[in-house]
Write a protein that holds these residues in place. Structure first.
Motif, PDB file in Angstrom:
ATOM      1  N   PRO A  45       3.750  13.469  -8.347  1.00  0.00           N
ATOM      2  CA  PRO A  45       3.845  12.328  -9.264  1.00  0.00           C
ATOM      3  C   PRO A  45       2.472  11.903  -9.765  1.00  0.00           C
ATOM      4  CG  PRO A  45       5.168  11.946  -7.299  1.00  0.00           C
ATOM      5  CD  PRO A  45       4.338  13.175  -7.033  1.00  0.00           C
ATOM      6  N   TYR A  46       2.488  11.092 -10.802  1.00  0.00           N
ATOM      7  CA  TYR A  46       1.266  10.434 -11.269  1.00  0.00           C
ATOM      8  C   TYR A  46       0.617   9.759 -10.062  1.00  0.00           C
ATOM      9  CZ  TYR A  46      -1.517   7.416 -14.408  1.00  0.00           C
ATOM     10  OH  TYR A  46      -2.525   6.762 -15.088  1.00  0.00           O
ATOM     11  N   PRO A  47      -0.690   9.898  -9.891  1.00  0.00           N
ATOM     12  CA  PRO A  47      -1.317   9.423  -8.649  1.00  0.00           C
ATOM     13  C   PRO A  47      -1.233   7.913  -8.466  1.00  0.00           C
ATOM     14  CG  PRO A  47      -2.975  10.027 -10.272  1.00  0.00           C
ATOM     15  CD  PRO A  47      -1.666  10.492 -10.817  1.00  0.00           C
ATOM     16  N   GLU A  48      -1.255   7.505  -7.218  1.00  0.00           N
ATOM     17  CA  GLU A  48      -1.288   6.087  -6.891  1.00  0.00           C
ATOM     18  C   GLU A  48      -2.644   5.501  -7.282  1.00  0.00           C
ATOM     19  OE1 GLU A  48       0.931   4.094  -5.878  1.00  0.00           O
ATOM     20  OE2 GLU A  48       2.571   5.408  -5.221  1.00  0.00           O
ATOM     21  N   ILE A  49      -2.614   4.382  -7.957  1.00  0.00           N
ATOM     22  CA  ILE A  49      -3.831   3.679  -8.362  1.00  0.00           C
ATOM     23  C   ILE A  49      -3.756   2.270  -7.798  1.00  0.00           C
ATOM     24  CG2 ILE A  49      -5.120   2.759 -10.338  1.00  0.00           C
ATOM     25  CD1 ILE A  49      -4.190   5.187 -11.923  1.00  0.00           C
ATOM     26  N   PRO A  50      -4.806   1.799  -7.113  1.00  0.00           N
ATOM     27  CA  PRO A  50      -4.773   0.447  -6.559  1.00  0.00           C
ATOM     28  C   PRO A  50      -4.392  -0.577  -7.625  1.00  0.00           C
ATOM     29  CG  PRO A  50      -6.728   1.611  -5.800  1.00  0.00           C
ATOM     30  CD  PRO A  50      -6.081   2.483  -6.838  1.00  0.00           C
TER      31      PRO A  50
END
Length: 394
Positions: free
Chosen positions: A370-375
């Motif tokens: 998936p689209y990466p986790e971003i804070p």
């Protein structure tokens, strides 16, 4: 020649074109009367939508069975809460998986694309259109005529009259030339202008406006945060195929550049020209351009491994000397066929890839993930706000 057993008369009470496919389109934005029809009338009242090159199309009800080609239309339908109406999808494994990569970050938002057929896999087949019996066809008839085959304008008119109308605008992608039959009627739209017209088809003016507000906020933030032009990197948008690079201009008009043009990077390929929708350059030409950043188009899709692209460049005697390769700035770019939700994510992604000091570091992308986790404090738009709009819980 239509298949046996199909009545030649207009047999759909739900939908009717009020102009032939080649008729003159109404220019400009959706008119006030159309907005009123979308927002203030009952579900059984006819309403009209206009998009070049087909002109005005009158609907007696919101479409429930929709022929979908390029994924920007599927993404628009999902954004408007009508994703379930899609009966086909171009390259479903690639497009569906890519959209899933974004939708995984939006609670309650998805597209059931498994099982959808690719309507362009063998070219556009008339018999399949009759079998699908769609309420509307999201495909530009000019595209059909410019991609070869046996289709003629009269065939397109017949489909519109006996099954359901065409609505689509392909050549706005890079402002390419339409088929001769539609030259006088053609008009170019931005991604969000196209979305406005698709929203009118589904009578979803409020969802469109709410998502446009999210986009406007994101665009305003980007524009106010960009560094001076002289401090921006040079970038090239390419797809590596064998020993050649399929190339695109970053800042040209057209919705294919909707995720790069607002970011205003300096186009490393600006001096190169091509007459088709894209160009083809060899390694020597790419070395001449020597971009600071390589945005690998389709890199976020499962069809391309960005890890493999980096390895191939690093192992090449010319590619290994490219500044982007040496500085580890070969990154996974998005899809050019992007709808509004995809555009929000791809703008955020590209902003971080080009300007990490201004928009936060891009955490990278792993193929098929998936689209990466971003804070949360580094996200450039509110995921929950988007999810609430799409699911109708705003």
């Amino acid at each position: 020649m239509e298949p046996a057993g199909v009545d030649g008369q207009t047999r759909r009470a739900v939908l009717a074109t009020s102009a032939a496919v080649g008729s003159v389109a109404v220019a400009g934005c959706i008119s006030g009367s159309e907005r009123e029809a979308s927002d203030e009338t009952g579900d059984t009242d006819p309403y009209t939508v206009s998009m070049a090159p087909v002109g005005e199309v009158t609907f007696d009800a919101v479409p429930e069975n929709v022929f979908v080609t390029f994924p920007q239309y599927a993404d628009m339908m999902v954004a408007l809460g009508h994703g379930e109406a899609a009966n086909t999808l171009f390259s479903p494994d690639m497009a569906g998986s890519t959209m899933d990569a974004f939708y995984d970050h939006l609670e309650g938002v998805d597209l059931e694309w498994e099982g959808l057929s690719n309507p362009l896999e063998q070219g556009l087949v008339e018999e399949e259109l009759y079998e699908l019996d769609s309420d509307v066809h999201f495909l530009d008839p000019s595209y059909v005529l410019t991609t070869g085959g046996d289709w003629e304008e009269a065939d397109l008119d017949e489909i519109a009259e006996t099954i359901g109308p065409w609505i689509g605008n392909f050549h706005s992608g890079v402002h390419s030339e339409p088929a001769e039959a539609y030259t006088d009627d053609y008009e170019y739209y931005t991604l969000w202008e196209l979305f406005e017209r698709v929203a009118a088809v589904f009578r979803e003016r409020e969802r469109y406006e709410a998502l446009e507000d999210v986009y406007d906020d994101l665009r305003s933030h980007i524009e106010s945060t960009l560094p001076p032009e002289n401090d921006r990197p040079t970038a090239a948008r390419v797809t590596l195929e064998g020993e050649e690079f399929y190339t695109y201009h970053l800042n040209e008009s057209g919705f294919w550049q909707a995720d790069t043009r607002p970011l205003g990077a300096r186009d490393a390929l600006e001096t190169f020209e091509w007459s088709d929708d894209w160009g083809v350059l060899d390694y020597e030409a790419m070395a001449e351009a020597d971009p600071d950043v390589i945005l690998h188009l389709w890199g976020i899709t499962p069809d391309y491994s960005i890890e493999s692209v980096r390895e191939r460049l690093a192992d090449h005697p010319i590619g290994s000397d490219l500044s982007a390769v040496q500085d580890d700035r070969v990154v996974a770019g998005g899809m050019r066929y992007q709808g509004p939700i995809m555009n929000l994510f791809q703008l955020e992604m590209t902003a971080k890839q080009l300007y990490p000091d201004h928009f936060g570091e891009w955490p990278g992308h792993t193929t098929a993930e998936p689209y990466p986790e971003i804070p949360t404090d580094e996200q450039l738009f509110d995921r929950q706000r988007v999810a609430n709009i799409v699911t109708g819980s705003l």
